[in-house]
Design a protein around this motif. Structure first.
Motif, PDB file in Angstrom:
ATOM      1  N   ILE A  14      59.226 -47.722 -21.048  1.00 37.82           N
ATOM      2  CA  ILE A  14      59.025 -46.436 -21.717  1.00 37.82           C
ATOM      3  C   ILE A  14      57.703 -45.847 -21.243  1.00 37.82           C
ATOM      4  O   ILE A  14      56.661 -46.466 -21.398  1.00 37.82           O
ATOM      5  CB  ILE A  14      58.974 -46.613 -23.250  1.00 37.82           C
ATOM      6  N   PRO A  15      57.760 -44.687 -20.623  1.00 36.09           N
ATOM      7  CA  PRO A  15      56.568 -44.042 -20.090  1.00 36.09           C
ATOM      8  C   PRO A  15      55.644 -43.503 -21.175  1.00 36.09           C
ATOM      9  O   PRO A  15      56.073 -43.235 -22.299  1.00 36.09           O
ATOM     10  CB  PRO A  15      57.148 -42.927 -19.225  1.00 36.09           C
ATOM     11  N   ALA A  20      61.177 -43.978 -27.755  1.00 38.04           N
ATOM     12  CA  ALA A  20      62.591 -44.339 -27.751  1.00 38.04           C
ATOM     13  C   ALA A  20      62.914 -44.886 -29.136  1.00 38.04           C
ATOM     14  O   ALA A  20      62.030 -45.370 -29.832  1.00 38.04           O
ATOM     15  CB  ALA A  20      62.849 -45.402 -26.690  1.00 38.04           C
ATOM     16  N   THR A  21      64.154 -44.760 -29.512  1.00 37.19           N
ATOM     17  CA  THR A  21      64.545 -45.266 -30.828  1.00 37.19           C
ATOM     18  C   THR A  21      65.042 -46.704 -30.681  1.00 37.19           C
ATOM     19  O   THR A  21      65.371 -47.151 -29.588  1.00 37.19           O
ATOM     20  CB  THR A  21      65.668 -44.415 -31.438  1.00 37.19           C
ATOM     21  N   TYR A  22      65.094 -47.385 -31.772  1.00 36.21           N
ATOM     22  CA  TYR A  22      65.550 -48.773 -31.759  1.00 36.21           C
ATOM     23  C   TYR A  22      66.960 -48.847 -31.203  1.00 36.21           C
ATOM     24  O   TYR A  22      67.270 -49.703 -30.384  1.00 36.21           O
ATOM     25  CB  TYR A  22      65.519 -49.354 -33.174  1.00 36.21           C
ATOM     26  N   GLY A  23      67.783 -47.950 -31.667  1.00 41.94           N
ATOM     27  CA  GLY A  23      69.160 -47.957 -31.224  1.00 41.94           C
ATOM     28  C   GLY A  23      69.253 -47.751 -29.725  1.00 41.94           C
ATOM     29  O   GLY A  23      70.052 -48.374 -29.041  1.00 41.94           O
ATOM     30  N   GLN A  24      68.405 -46.877 -29.242  1.00 44.85           N
ATOM     31  CA  GLN A  24      68.403 -46.573 -27.817  1.00 44.85           C
ATOM     32  C   GLN A  24      67.990 -47.802 -27.019  1.00 44.85           C
ATOM     33  O   GLN A  24      68.628 -48.158 -26.031  1.00 44.85           O
ATOM     34  CB  GLN A  24      67.416 -45.440 -27.572  1.00 44.85           C
ATOM     35  N   VAL A  25      66.932 -48.424 -27.441  1.00 51.71           N
ATOM     36  CA  VAL A  25      66.451 -49.615 -26.755  1.00 51.71           C
ATOM     37  C   VAL A  25      67.521 -50.697 -26.772  1.00 51.71           C
ATOM     38  O   VAL A  25      67.788 -51.344 -25.762  1.00 51.71           O
ATOM     39  CB  VAL A  25      65.170 -50.161 -27.426  1.00 51.71           C
ATOM     40  N   ALA A  26      68.139 -50.845 -27.923  1.00 50.79           N
ATOM     41  CA  ALA A  26      69.181 -51.858 -28.063  1.00 50.79           C
ATOM     42  C   ALA A  26      70.292 -51.592 -27.055  1.00 50.79           C
ATOM     43  O   ALA A  26      70.754 -52.486 -26.361  1.00 50.79           O
ATOM     44  CB  ALA A  26      69.742 -51.836 -29.482  1.00 50.79           C
ATOM     45  N   GLU A  27      70.643 -50.333 -26.974  1.00 47.16           N
ATOM     46  CA  GLU A  27      71.721 -49.943 -26.072  1.00 47.16           C
ATOM     47  C   GLU A  27      71.367 -50.284 -24.629  1.00 47.16           C
ATOM     48  O   GLU A  27      72.135 -50.871 -23.890  1.00 47.16           O
ATOM     49  CB  GLU A  27      71.964 -48.446 -26.218  1.00 47.16           C
ATOM     50  N   LEU A  28      70.155 -49.893 -24.230  1.00 41.34           N
ATOM     51  CA  LEU A  28      69.710 -50.123 -22.862  1.00 41.34           C
ATOM     52  C   LEU A  28      69.577 -51.607 -22.551  1.00 41.34           C
ATOM     53  O   LEU A  28      69.777 -52.031 -21.419  1.00 41.34           O
ATOM     54  CB  LEU A  28      68.364 -49.429 -22.637  1.00 41.34           C
ATOM     55  N   ALA A  29      69.255 -52.358 -23.562  1.00 40.61           N
ATOM     56  CA  ALA A  29      69.068 -53.792 -23.353  1.00 40.61           C
ATOM     57  C   ALA A  29      70.385 -54.554 -23.398  1.00 40.61           C
ATOM     58  O   ALA A  29      70.423 -55.764 -23.302  1.00 40.61           O
ATOM     59  CB  ALA A  29      68.109 -54.341 -24.408  1.00 40.61           C
ATOM     60  N   ILE A  58      60.424 -46.079 -32.075  1.00 40.51           N
ATOM     61  CA  ILE A  58      60.461 -45.609 -33.456  1.00 40.51           C
ATOM     62  C   ILE A  58      61.895 -45.577 -33.963  1.00 40.51           C
ATOM     63  O   ILE A  58      62.829 -45.792 -33.198  1.00 40.51           O
ATOM     64  CB  ILE A  58      59.869 -44.196 -33.546  1.00 40.51           C
ATOM     65  N   ASN A  59      62.060 -45.284 -35.223  1.00 36.19           N
ATOM     66  CA  ASN A  59      63.414 -45.278 -35.769  1.00 36.19           C
ATOM     67  C   ASN A  59      64.137 -43.963 -35.472  1.00 36.19           C
ATOM     68  O   ASN A  59      63.536 -43.017 -34.973  1.00 36.19           O
ATOM     69  CB  ASN A  59      63.397 -45.572 -37.279  1.00 36.19           C
ATOM     70  N   ALA A  60      65.406 -43.936 -35.803  1.00 36.48           N
ATOM     71  CA  ALA A  60      66.257 -42.798 -35.466  1.00 36.48           C
ATOM     72  C   ALA A  60      65.855 -41.509 -36.146  1.00 36.48           C
ATOM     73  O   ALA A  60      66.271 -40.433 -35.739  1.00 36.48           O
ATOM     74  CB  ALA A  60      67.705 -43.146 -35.809  1.00 36.48           C
ATOM     75  N   LYS A  61      65.041 -41.604 -37.158  1.00 30.81           N
ATOM     76  CA  LYS A  61      64.635 -40.407 -37.873  1.00 30.81           C
ATOM     77  C   LYS A  61      63.440 -39.739 -37.225  1.00 30.81           C
ATOM     78  O   LYS A  61      63.020 -38.662 -37.625  1.00 30.81           O
ATOM     79  CB  LYS A  61      64.306 -40.772 -39.337  1.00 30.81           C
ATOM     80  N   GLY A  62      62.894 -40.408 -36.243  1.00 32.82           N
ATOM     81  CA  GLY A  62      61.729 -39.861 -35.571  1.00 32.82           C
ATOM     82  C   GLY A  62      60.439 -40.229 -36.273  1.00 32.82           C
ATOM     83  O   GLY A  62      59.386 -39.681 -35.986  1.00 32.82           O
ATOM     84  N   GLU A  63      60.558 -41.167 -37.174  1.00 36.59           N
ATOM     85  CA  GLU A  63      59.353 -41.591 -37.877  1.00 36.59           C
ATOM     86  C   GLU A  63      58.852 -42.904 -37.291  1.00 36.59           C
ATOM     87  O   GLU A  63      59.618 -43.673 -36.732  1.00 36.59           O
ATOM     88  CB  GLU A  63      59.660 -41.804 -39.361  1.00 36.59           C
ATOM     89  N   ASN A  97      63.814 -34.549 -29.965  1.00 36.15           N
ATOM     90  CA  ASN A  97      64.393 -33.728 -28.897  1.00 36.15           C
ATOM     91  C   ASN A  97      63.381 -33.512 -27.786  1.00 36.15           C
ATOM     92  O   ASN A  97      63.732 -33.349 -26.625  1.00 36.15           O
ATOM     93  CB  ASN A  97      64.824 -32.366 -29.446  1.00 36.15           C
ATOM     94  N   GLN A  98      62.146 -33.484 -28.179  1.00 39.61           N
ATOM     95  CA  GLN A  98      61.090 -33.208 -27.215  1.00 39.61           C
ATOM     96  C   GLN A  98      60.515 -34.458 -26.567  1.00 39.61           C
ATOM     97  O   GLN A  98      60.243 -34.482 -25.376  1.00 39.61           O
ATOM     98  CB  GLN A  98      59.966 -32.448 -27.915  1.00 39.61           C
ATOM     99  N   TYR A  99      60.333 -35.491 -27.331  1.00 40.10           N
ATOM    100  CA  TYR A  99      59.674 -36.684 -26.809  1.00 40.10           C
ATOM    101  C   TYR A  99      60.571 -37.873 -26.511  1.00 40.10           C
ATOM    102  O   TYR A  99      60.133 -38.841 -25.918  1.00 40.10           O
ATOM    103  CB  TYR A  99      58.592 -37.135 -27.786  1.00 40.10           C
ATOM    104  N   LYS A 100      61.807 -37.782 -26.923  1.00 43.01           N
ATOM    105  CA  LYS A 100      62.686 -38.919 -26.693  1.00 43.01           C
ATOM    106  C   LYS A 100      62.808 -39.221 -25.212  1.00 43.01           C
ATOM    107  O   LYS A 100      63.010 -38.328 -24.392  1.00 43.01           O
ATOM    108  CB  LYS A 100      64.063 -38.646 -27.293  1.00 43.01           C
TER     109      LYS A 100
END
Length: 123
Positions: A14-15, A20-29, A58-63, A97-100
């Motif tokens: 992750i640059p 990235a969200t947890y779900g995203q990382v999980a998916e990529l991994a 971070i989590n899917a809510k952006g928090e 939307n901007q930082y993901k």
DNA sequence: GAAATGACTCAAC
DNA sequence: CGTTGAGCCATTT
């Protein structure tokens, strides 16, 4: 654990200035549908000695998520992200939307390559 | 080896 | 929006 190494390998890609969200990382991994494992893996990461940019996940809510009683790393995570140029809104959330992070196939391959190297080292 | 736990997520009220 | 419940599975006890 290998599962963890996979996760770490991805997270390390992750640059700066992106999240990235947890779900995203999980998916990529390769752990689709198992975001909890990512959270668990990051929970086990030593925020001091590890080279894993845990703060960018971070989590899917952006928090920014955080484990209850982390030694003062609560505001730290946010501070680091802000320092990387990520802005938080009035509700303390990040505009996904901007930082993901938009990972490219190349990045993923690199991550997996690193993962395999580690695998050989261990072997 | 069963039971509890966890930085999560998604869908449904 | 908030709350609730189910799904997920490696690690820990």
């Amino acid at each position: 654990m290998l599962t963890y190494e996979r996760i770490y390998a991805i997270v390390r890609q992750i640059p700066r200035g992106q999240v990235a969200t947890y779900g995203q990382v999980a998916e990529l991994a390769g752990l689709v549908g198992k975001p909890r494992l990512v959270g668990y893996a990051l929970y086990r990461v030593d925020t001091a000695t590890s080279d894993v940019p845990w703060q960018r996940v971070i989590n899917a809510k952006g928090e920014v998520s955080q484990s209850s009683l982390r030694n003062g790393s609560d505001y730290l995570q946010r501070a680091i992200l802000e320092d990387e140029g990520i802005a938080f809104d009035s509700q303390g959330r990040i505009n996904l939307n901007q930082y993901k992070w938009r990972p490219s196939d190349i990045v993923i391959e690199q991550a997996l390559a690193v993962f395999r190297e580690k695998l050989e080292e261990t072997t």
